[in-house]
Structure formats: C-alpha cells, structure tokens
Scaffold this active site. Structure first.
Site, PDB file in Angstrom:
ATOM      1  N   GLY A 164       0.848  -1.192   0.000  1.00 29.38           N
ATOM      2  CA  GLY A 164       0.000   0.000   0.000  1.00 29.38           C
ATOM      3  C   GLY A 164       0.876   1.231   0.000  1.00 29.38           C
ATOM      4  CG  ASP A 216       5.164   3.983  -2.669  1.00 24.15           C
ATOM      5  OD1 ASP A 216       4.504   4.939  -3.109  1.00 24.15           O
ATOM      6  OD2 ASP A 216       4.796   2.800  -2.756  1.00 24.15           O
TER       7      ASP A 216
END
Length: 286
Positions: free
Chosen positions: A46, A234
């Site tokens: 995620g 990320d």
C-alpha cells in the site's frame, strides 16, 4: 529498528495500507493467457504504508493515518508497521476487510497491479488529526475527503504524491507545497504544473524538480539491478519529502531521493530495506 533521534524530521503519512499478493513470473500474461511459472509472495504494501516505512527507515519519526480491517491481515499490517518504527496510533479499524493488491512482477522487475481497497475506502475523515508543524505526505489511493481533511489541518510542509492520477480537490491543490508524479501522471494533471514545487520522476533517467513551472534541479538515475519497481516511487517520495522538509538544497534532496529509489528497485520487496538518508549519494545537477 533503531528509534530516530529526538531531533529527527517528523512526518505524518496519510494513505493506503494493503496486503500485497505478488506473483513473480518470467513474463506477464497477455490478455486471455495463463502463465504457469509464478512464485507467490504475501507481504505488507500500500502506498501509504510503503512511504511511511521508507521514511522511518530513512531516519524520520513517522506516524501513519489509514485503516485496516478487523481481521488477521489487519493485525499483521499493524505489527509490520510497528516493527519498521511507524506509529500506528492513528490507523483506524474498519468493518471492511484489509485492502489487498494483486501484483504481477516479470523478470525485468516491471509490474501490473489490481487494488481491492477494502478498509482504505472507509477511513473516517472526521477522525484525522495532525500534529502542528509536522511534514505531511499523502497519496490518492484513499478518498478525497480524507486528503482534504488532512490538507486543511496541515501547518507544516505538505507533499502530495498524485498517484493514481485523478482530479485533485481544490483545497489540496491550493495547500500543497510539493507534488510528486511520474511522467504519465504529469501528462494527465496539467493543473499541478505551476505548483510551488513539482517533482517528476523519469524512471532510470532520474528526476526533475520544477518551481512554479521552472526547472530548478535535475538528478541522474543510478544504474542498478532491477528486481521490483512497486515500491521505488514510494521510497523516492519519502526521501524527497524528508530532504526538502529539513531544508536540504533542492538538487541534493532530489539526487538523494533518486539514489534511494534506485536502492528500492534493487530490493525484491515493496518495502525496501533502506538505511539512513544521509548514507545515499547527494551529488546532482542544479
């Protein structure tokens, strides 16, 4: 995990928490095709969780705002985040199951992903609370009212990783100090091109940083073995936010972020095993 120093940059991340089900294959299947050589892995993922873990491993003091289900996956995601040094006090528990991402990674490290958001779509925006003057990093894998609630509360540096690309709510657009996108997202979001700061990642070619539409820094990519590109963006985002929030020269912050992204690409896990930010090369082009 060594706790960050008391004077570490403090970062709140708002975003998605998923269980990643990753199938590694020699090549991704075409439409209607079955590929039978997959090796399955189950791990934490995620974008919100990935960025929070990256920031913690890079040396920031990090808290995460998100949601998981009241299920075994949710308990494991909380535990995994805590082991990485992330404060999970603001991770909500939802009646929906913990989010899941179905990922296919080929032999060149390229991926395709299907996300089933589950609890990520049920974060209560009225329960979002941000400490004063902390840096804020958000993505667009959670609902608009959550990112708006965070943006209007924020009193520190605000960064938005505009992924997946979609229309950005005006309160977020007007409050963000930094947007982070890849080349595809940059083409899809003309409204962010005059942002105070805009970082565009170029894959192996590095990244560019714009200030109100004018290029102020460009960083080279670092040659590396590509094992998994899922968490690279990320890791880059976490590194760039820490660098800029603590006042690093923009060219230095951008080059270090590219080096961190390269390290993430070379790691087979979406939440790469990163070291302190200052351990990464800082030379770049202004």
């Amino acid at each position: 995990m060594i706790p960050p120093e008391t004077d570490a940059i403090r970062v709140t991340v708002v975003g998605a928490i998923n269980v990643d089900l990753t199938a590694r294959v020699s090549r991704a299947p075409s439409r209607g095709e079955t590929v039978g050589d997959g090796v399955l892995a189950r791990e934490a993922g995620g974008k919100g969780a990935n960025q929070a873990v990256a920031a913690a491993r890079l040396g920031a003091a990090v808290s995460l705002v998100g949601a998981v289900g009241d299920d075994a996956d949710g308990r494991e995601m909380r535990s995994s985040l805590s082991r990485a040094g992330v404060d999970t006090a603001n991770v909500q528990t939802s009646v929906e199951p913990t989010g899941t991402a179905l990922i296919v990674v080929d032999s060149e490290g390229e991926n395709s992903i299907v996300v089933c958001p589950g609890a990520n779509s049920m974060i209560d925006p009225d329960s979002v609370r941000l400490p004063d003057q902390e840096a804020l990093l958000m993505q667009l894998e959670v609902q608009d009212d959550v990112v708006v609630a965070a943006a209007v509360q924020a009193s520190g540096f605000v960064a938005v990783n505009a992924s997946p690309a979609r229309s950005i709510p005006e309160p977020v657009l007007s409050r963000a100090d930094l947007f982070i996108v890849n080349e595809t997202e940059y083409a899809q979001l003309p409204e962010i091109r005059n942002a105070p700061l805009l970082a565009v990642t170029l894959g192996a070619e590095g990244a560019v940083l714009y200030e109100h539409g004018i290029e102020i820094a460009r960083a080279d990519g670092l040659a590396t073995v590509v094992r998994n590109t899922v968490g690279a963006g990320d890791a880059f985002a976490a590194a760039l936010v820490i660098g800029l929030a603590r006042g690093d020269d923009p060219a230095v912050a951008l080059q270090r972020a590219c080096a961190v992204g390269a390290a993430a690409v070379a790691d087979e896990h979406s939440q790469a095993d990163l070291g302190p930010l200052d351990d990464y090369p800082a030379t770049g082009r202004g």
